[in-house]
Enzyme design. Structure first.
Site, PDB file in Angstrom:
ATOM      1  N   GLY A  73       0.826  -1.200   0.000  1.00 49.81           N
ATOM      2  CA  GLY A  73       0.000   0.000   0.000  1.00 49.81           C
ATOM      3  C   GLY A  73       0.863   1.253   0.000  1.00 49.81           C
ATOM      4  O   GLY A  73       1.945   1.272   0.590  1.00 49.81           O
ATOM      5  N   SER A 104     -17.023  17.583   1.481  1.00 44.59           N
ATOM      6  CA  SER A 104     -16.203  17.658   2.695  1.00 44.59           C
ATOM      7  C   SER A 104     -16.985  18.098   3.925  1.00 44.59           C
ATOM      8  O   SER A 104     -17.850  18.963   3.872  1.00 44.59           O
ATOM      9  CB  SER A 104     -15.057  18.631   2.485  1.00 44.59           C
ATOM     10  OG  SER A 104     -14.447  18.904   3.720  1.00 44.59           O
ATOM     11  N   ARG A 135     -19.813  12.774  13.071  1.00 49.66           N
ATOM     12  CA  ARG A 135     -20.426  12.234  11.862  1.00 49.66           C
ATOM     13  C   ARG A 135     -21.548  11.233  12.147  1.00 49.66           C
ATOM     14  O   ARG A 135     -22.578  11.252  11.482  1.00 49.66           O
ATOM     15  CB  ARG A 135     -19.351  11.551  11.024  1.00 49.66           C
ATOM     16  CG  ARG A 135     -18.398  12.555  10.452  1.00 49.66           C
ATOM     17  CD  ARG A 135     -17.240  11.899   9.767  1.00 49.66           C
ATOM     18  NE  ARG A 135     -16.407  12.931   9.146  1.00 49.66           N
ATOM     19  CZ  ARG A 135     -15.278  12.694   8.520  1.00 49.66           C
ATOM     20  NH1 ARG A 135     -14.821  11.467   8.426  1.00 49.66           N
ATOM     21  NH2 ARG A 135     -14.596  13.677   7.982  1.00 49.66           N
TER      22      ARG A 135
END
Lengths: 251, 648
Positions: B41, B285, B338
Site C-alpha cells: 500500500g 467535505s 459524523r
C-alpha cells in the site's frame, strides 16, 4: 431532470503495447443524463460481459477527479469536453442524442498503451524520483510556524501543487511534452523557502529525466494548460524556465 | 478464548510512549542494511512508512495496485488534518485532542494508542511543512486552521479542499526520494494475494502482477499491511473503485484477528444516490458544515412538494425550516460528530421529511453564510466543492441549497494490532485505516490523515525495530521454499476455481446485490432480526457467486474482471464478519447503531458493563464457518467513561 440519450460510441481497442489497435463501435441506448462518463462505460462493460465478451480496459479509481487515474481522450480532447474536469467528472448530459463519441487513450511515445485505453505513465514517477522532493528526513523538521511564508506564495504553490499527475498535458501537446507537469512540481517547491535550497538541482534533474524518457520539447502552444483538469497555469512553465536557466548559469 | 496481549507500556498514559521509546530495542545502522521490509500500500500510511523505513536504512519493497503510488485513495481526503498545535490559542492541547478523539470514538478506542496519536500529531504538521506541503496560511504567513465536527477548538490544518492530496503528495515525494536512493523498490500494478508464514512468522507475500497476470513471490523480514479499509463491501461508498479488503482478509484467514468490524463510518455529507447505475458516491467535505446549515422542512406538506419536484428549497421561508441539528444539539449544532449527524438525517428522512425525489436527502444550506460573508469568501473557501457539486447534480449550490445524504465512508474496524501495530501474527503489522486501534466506534473528521501519517512516519518505524531486533529472524530466506510453493498453489487454485465457474452473472451485478443487503440490514440502523436476515442473504449471495459467476477472458495477462472477482470473494466474507460483529454487539455506540438500544430521545445507548471491549474475531478455517470471538478488555486510566453529550 436530465433526459436519456442514445449515441454511437467508438472506442479504442488494443491488445498490448506491440499489437495493432482499432476502434470498436457500440450503439448505446437510453443512457440517463446524470450518468457519469465512466458509469456509461461501466454500463457498456456490463453489456459486454453479459455477451461473454471482454470488457474495455481503462484506468479509473477515485471517480471524483483527484487521483489522476482516469485518462480518456474524448472527441479530440483529453478528459473530454468540459474545462477544469477529469474524465470521471464528465456527465452524459454534456452530449446530445444521436452524437458519435470517440474515445481513445492518451497518445504519447512516453506513455505506451498497456491494453485498450490503459497506458503506462510510469515515466511521471521516474521524473518525480529524479528530484521532485525536498530532502528532509522524517523527524528532522523544525516547528511548522518557524518560517512564515507569504500567503501569496503559499497560494501560488498550492495552485501548482494541485496537479494530479494524470498526463493530460502530455496527451494534449502536439510535441508530447511534459513541461506543465514538471513545471508544476518545480514551481511548487521553488516558491517555498523550504524548497529553495535544492531548487537548482531539482530543476536540472527533473528536466534531464524528462528529456531522457522521450517527452517532446515545449513550443509554448499552451494546449497543456488549456486542457489541464486542474487549471494548472502555464506561468509555471515560465517559472521552470527561469529556474532552469538560473541553475545552468551557475554551473 | 485466547488471551490478548496489547503490550501497552507501563506508566501514566502521558508517559507511555516516552517510556516505550526509551526501552525498546533498536537495530544498529549496519544491520538495518541487511533487513528487508515489505510494505503493501502507498496511501498516507504506506508511503510514509516506506519512505521513513528507507531513510532509516532498511530495504523496502513497496507495492500498490494503481499505476503510481500517488493514486492511493488518501488522495481524495478533502477537509484537513488535526494536530494539537494550539496555534489558535484556543485552549487546545495534546490531552484535549486525545480526549476529543476518545469521546468522539464513543469510548471504544484504546486509550494508550490514542494518546500517542495526539502526542505525535504536532510532528506531522512540522514534517509536512518541511516537505513543501502548501497548507493554507494567514496573511501574516503563519498556518491557518479551521474547525471540524465533534470539537470546540480550531485544530484542523488544510490545503484548500485537497488536504489528502497534498499530504499524500508529500509522502509520495519522500517515497520517490527513497526510490532514487535505491532504498525503496516500487512495484506498481501489483496486488497482494496472500501472506507467507514461515516458522510462525510473516516472511513474505504472493503478489499478482496485474499486467501479466503472473503470481510473483517476495520475501522479507517483516510484512506491513497499509491496505486501507473495507467500505467497498457496501458497493456504493465514497471509497475509490479499487479499494478492497483482500489483504486484510488474507491475513485474517491466516489467523490474524479482525477487530470491531461492525464499526463502519457513515459520512453525513455525501451527494445522494440517484438511479441504479451509480458506481460510487461522492463526498462533500465535512468542512462545509463550518458554514453550511443542515435542514429539512418543518411541514410534511412542504417535504412532499419537494419530493414531487413542485417546490424548491430556496423558496421555503426561514420559519418553516427545521434546522434539526441546531435544535437537537445546541452546543455543537451542525458540527456534531459524523455518526450523530448521519443518524439525525436518517431519522428525519425515515419520518418522511426527505427533500428529493427518493426522499433520502436533506439540505445543506449556504444562504446564511453567503449573506454573512459574501459570495466571494464562500467561493474562496468552498469553491472547488461547489463546482464539483454542480457538475454532478446540475444544481448551482450558490442559489439552491445542496442536497446531501449519509454514505459509507470509512471503517474504524480493521486488523487487530497491539501497541506496536503488530497483529497477533508475528512479523505482520497493520497501519492506517487497515488497523482498528485509534478511532473506536466513530472517527472524527480530519483524524484519518492524522492517524495514517502518525502510524507511517512516527510510530511504526520505531515499533517495528523492536521486532526486527530479534536476531533469529535476520537470515534472509529464499522464495523457493515449500511455504511459498504452498501459498502460491492455493492462490492459483482459487483463481482456477473462479475462472471455472462459467456462470452468467458479472462480478459487479453480484457486488451490487451484496451492497444492497449490507446497506439495508447492516447499515445505519441495525436490529437483531435484520442482521440475521442479512447473514442469510449474504450466504445466498455467496452461493450465487460460487455457482453463477462469469469472468470473461483468461487468467493470463491483464484481466480486470478476474481481479474484481478475487476482491468480491473477500468482500462477501467481510460482509458476514461485519454482520456477526454487529449482531454480537448488543449496544449502540458510535457508527454502530442497534435500534433496540437507544435512549428515549433516540440517542445511542452504550452498554459499558457488557461491551467495554474490543471484539476480536478469529477465522475458523472455512469462510462458511462462524468466526470465534475473543475480547480485549478496554482499560481506561486517564479518561472517565461517560455518556457522550453534544447537547450542552
Amino acid at each position: 431532470m436530465d433526459k436519456n440519450i442514445s449515441f454511437t460510441l467508438r472506442i479504442w481497442r488494443q491488445n498490448g503495447p506491440k499489437e495493432k489497435g482499432h476502434f470498436d463501435e457500440f450503439q448505446m441506448k437510453d443512457i440517463p443524463g446524470d450518468t457519469s462518463f465512466l458509469e456509461m462505460l461501466d454500463i457498456l462493460n456490463e453489456q459486454l460481459v453479459e455477451q461473454g465478451k471482454e470488457p474495455v480496459v481503462f484506468d479509473h479509481d477515485c471517480r471524483e477527479g483527484i487521483c489522476g487515474m482516469c485518462s480518456l481522450y474524448i472527441n479530440g480532447h483529453p478528459h473530454g469536453p468540459a474545462t477544469g474536469a477529469t474524465t470521471c467528472q464528465i456527465y452524459m448530459r454534456r452530449f446530445k442524442d444521436g452524437d458519435t463519441i470517440t474515445v481513445e487513450p492518451w497518445r504519447s511515445a512516453a506513455f505506451p498503451v498497456i491494453k485498450d485505453c490503459m497506458v503506462d505513465r510510469g515515466a511521471f514517477d521516474k521524473i518525480m524520483q529524479a528530484g521532485g522532493y525536498i530532502s528532509v528526513r522524517t523527524g528532522s523538521a523544525p516547528d511548522a510556524n518557524n518560517i512564515p511564508i507569504p500567503k501569496q506564495n503559499a497560494d501560488l504553490a498550492m495552485d501548482a501543487a494541485s496537479c494530479i499527475g494524470c498526463g493530460c498535458c502530455v496527451a494534449a501537446c502536439k510535441n508530447g511534452s511534459a513541461m506543465l507537469f514538471v513545471s508544476a512540481k518545480v514551481s511548487q517547491l521553488a516558491l517555498l523557502p523550504q524548497g529553495r535550497v535544492e531548487a537548482a538541482r531539482r530543476a536540472k534533474a527533473m528536466v534531464a529525466k524528462m528529456d531522457e524518457l522521450g517527452f517532446g520539447a515545449c513550443t509554448n502552444t499552451g494546449a497543456c494548460a488549456a486542457e489541464c483538469p486542474k487549471s494548472v497555469s502555464i506561468s509555471n512553465i515560465a517559472r521552470l524556465n527561469r529556474e532552469f536557466i538560473k541553475a545552468k548559469l551557475k554551473d | 478464548m485466547a488471551t490478548i496481549d496489547s503490550k501497552i507500556p507501563e506508566g501514566p498514559v502521558a508517559e507511555k510512549w516516552t517510556n516505550y521509546k526509551a526501552h525498546q530495542r533498536l537495530v544498529n545502522p549496519k544491520n538495518k542494511l541487511k533487513l528487508d521490509v515489505i510494505v503493501v500500500g502507498t496511501g498516507l500510511a504506506g508511503a510514509s512508512a516506506a519512505a521513513s523505513l528507507g531513510e532509516m536504512g532498511f530495504n523496502v519493497l513497496n507495492f500498490c495496485i494503481q499505476d503510481s503510488p500517488r493514486r492511493a485513495h488518501s488522495i481524495a481526503a478533502q477537509g484537513g488534518i488535526n494536530a494539537a498545535k494550539n496555534y489558535q490559542n484556543d485552549g487546545d492541547s495534546v490531552y484535549r485532542l486525545f480526549y476529543d478523539t476518545v469521546k468522539g470514538g464513543d469510548y471504544r478506542a484504546r486509550e494508550a494508542n490514542v494518546y500517542r496519536l495526539a502526542e505525535v500529531s504536532a510532528n506531522i504538521i512540522d514534517q509536512c511543512v518541511a516537505q513543501g506541503v502548501p497548507f493554507a496560511r494567514e496573511y501574516g504567513g503563519l498556518l491557518a486552521n479551521r474547525s471540524f465536527g465533534g470539537v470546540q477548538v480550531s485544530r484542523t490544518f488544510y490545503a484548500k479542499g485537497q488536504t489528502g492530496q497534498q499530504l499524500l503528495l508529500g509522502a509520495y515525494s519522500a517515497l520517490s526520494r527513497q526510490v532514487h536512493e535505491g532504498k525503496v523498490k516500487l512495484f506498481t500494478r501489483y496486488e497482494m494475494q496472500d501472506v507467507v508464514m514461515v516458522d510462525g512468522r510473516a516472511r513474505g507475500i504472493i503478489a499478482k502482477n496485474l499486467v501479466t497476470g503472473k503470481m510473483e513471490r517476495f520475501s522479507a523480514n517483516a510484512v506491513v499491511l497499509a491496505t486501507g479499509g473495507y467500505g467497498n463491501t457496501y458497493f456504493l461508498s465514497t471509497n475509490a473503485m479499487a479499494c478492497n479488503c483482500s489483504a486484510a482478509i488474507a491475513a485474517y484467514r491466516k489467523g490474524a484477528y479482525f477487530a470491531n468490524p461492525a464499526f463502519v463510518q457513515i459520512h453525513p455529507t455525501c451527494i445522494p444516490v440517484h438511479g441504479d447505475k451509480q458506481s460510487k458516491l461522492t463526498l462533500m467535505s465535512e468542512s462545509l458544515r463550518n458554514d453550511g446549515r443542515i435542514w429539512v422542512p418543518k411541514d410534511i406538506e412542504d417535504a412532499k412538494k419537494l419530493q414531487a419536484g413542485t417546490l424548491q428549497g430556496k423558496d421555503i421561508p426561514e420559519e418553516k425550516r427545521d434546522y434539526y441539528l441546531e435544535r437537537r444539539y445546541p452546543a455543537f449544532g451542525n458540527l456534531v460528530p459524523r455518526d450523530v449527524a448521519s443518524r439525525a438525517a436518517k431519522e428525519r428522512c425515515d419520518k418522511g421529511f426527505g427533500v428529493n425525489n427518493t426522499g433520502k436527502a436533506v439540505f445543506l444550506d449556504f444562504s446564511e453564510a453567503i449573506q454573512r460573508l459574501g459570495k466571494d469568501v464562500v467561493a474562496q473557501r468552498y469553491g472547488n466543492l461547489f463546482d464539483m457539486y454542480e457538475e454532478i447534480t446540475n444544481v448551482n449550490p450558490y442559489e439552491n441549497p445542496m442536497m446531501i445524504y449519509p454514505a459509507i465512508h470509512y471503517t474504524m474496524g480493521g486488523l487487530w494490532v497491539d501497541y506496536e501495530l503488530q497483529t497477533n501474527l508475528k512479523g505482520l503489522f497493520a497501519i492506517g485505516e487497515c488497523n482498528f486501534s485509534d478511532h473506536g466506534a466513530n472517527r472524527l473528521g480530519a483524524s484519518a490523515l492524522m492517524q495514517g501519517l502518525a502510524d507511517g512516519y512516527f510510530v511504526l518505524p520505531y515499533t517495528i525495530q523492536n521486532y526486527l531486533a530479534d536476531q533469529s529472524i535476520w537470515p534472509a530466506i529464499k522464495t523457493d521454499r515449500p511455504e511459498f510453493d504452498e501459498v502460491e498453489k492455493s492462490v492459483n487454485a482459487k483463481i482456477d476455481h473462479l475462472m471455472g465457474i462459467h456462470g452468467k452473472k458479472s462480478v459487479d451485478s453480484i457486488h451490487k446485490e451484496l451492497g444492497k443487503v449490507m446497506w439495508e440490514y447492516v447499515g445505519m440502523g441495525r436490529t437483531k432480526e435484520g442482521l440475521l436476515t442479512g447473514l442469510k442473504k449474504i450466504e445466498e449471495i455467496r452461493n450465487e457467486f460460487e455457482t453463477d459467476l462469469f469472468i470473461p477472458g483468461s487468467k493470463d495477462g491483464l484481466n480486470v474482471e478476474l481481479d474484481k472477482a478475487i476482491r468480491l470473494n473477500d468482500f462477501i466474507t467481510m460482509g458476514k464478519l461485519i454482520a456477526y460483529d454487529a449482531l454480537n454487539r448488543e449496544e449502540s455506540c458510535g457508527g454502530h447503531f442497534r435500534e433496540e438500544h437507544q435512549t428515549e430521545e433516540g440517542e445511542a445507548k452504550r452498554d459499558d458493563e457488557n461491551f467495554f471491549y474490543v471484539a476480536c474475531w478469529e477465522y475458523q478455517g472455512d469462510d462458511k464457518k462462524e468466526p470465534v470471538l475473543s475480547k480485549e478488555p478496554l482499560v481506561y486510566e486517564a479518561i472517565k467513561v461517560q455518556t457522550r453529550n453534544y447537547k450542552n
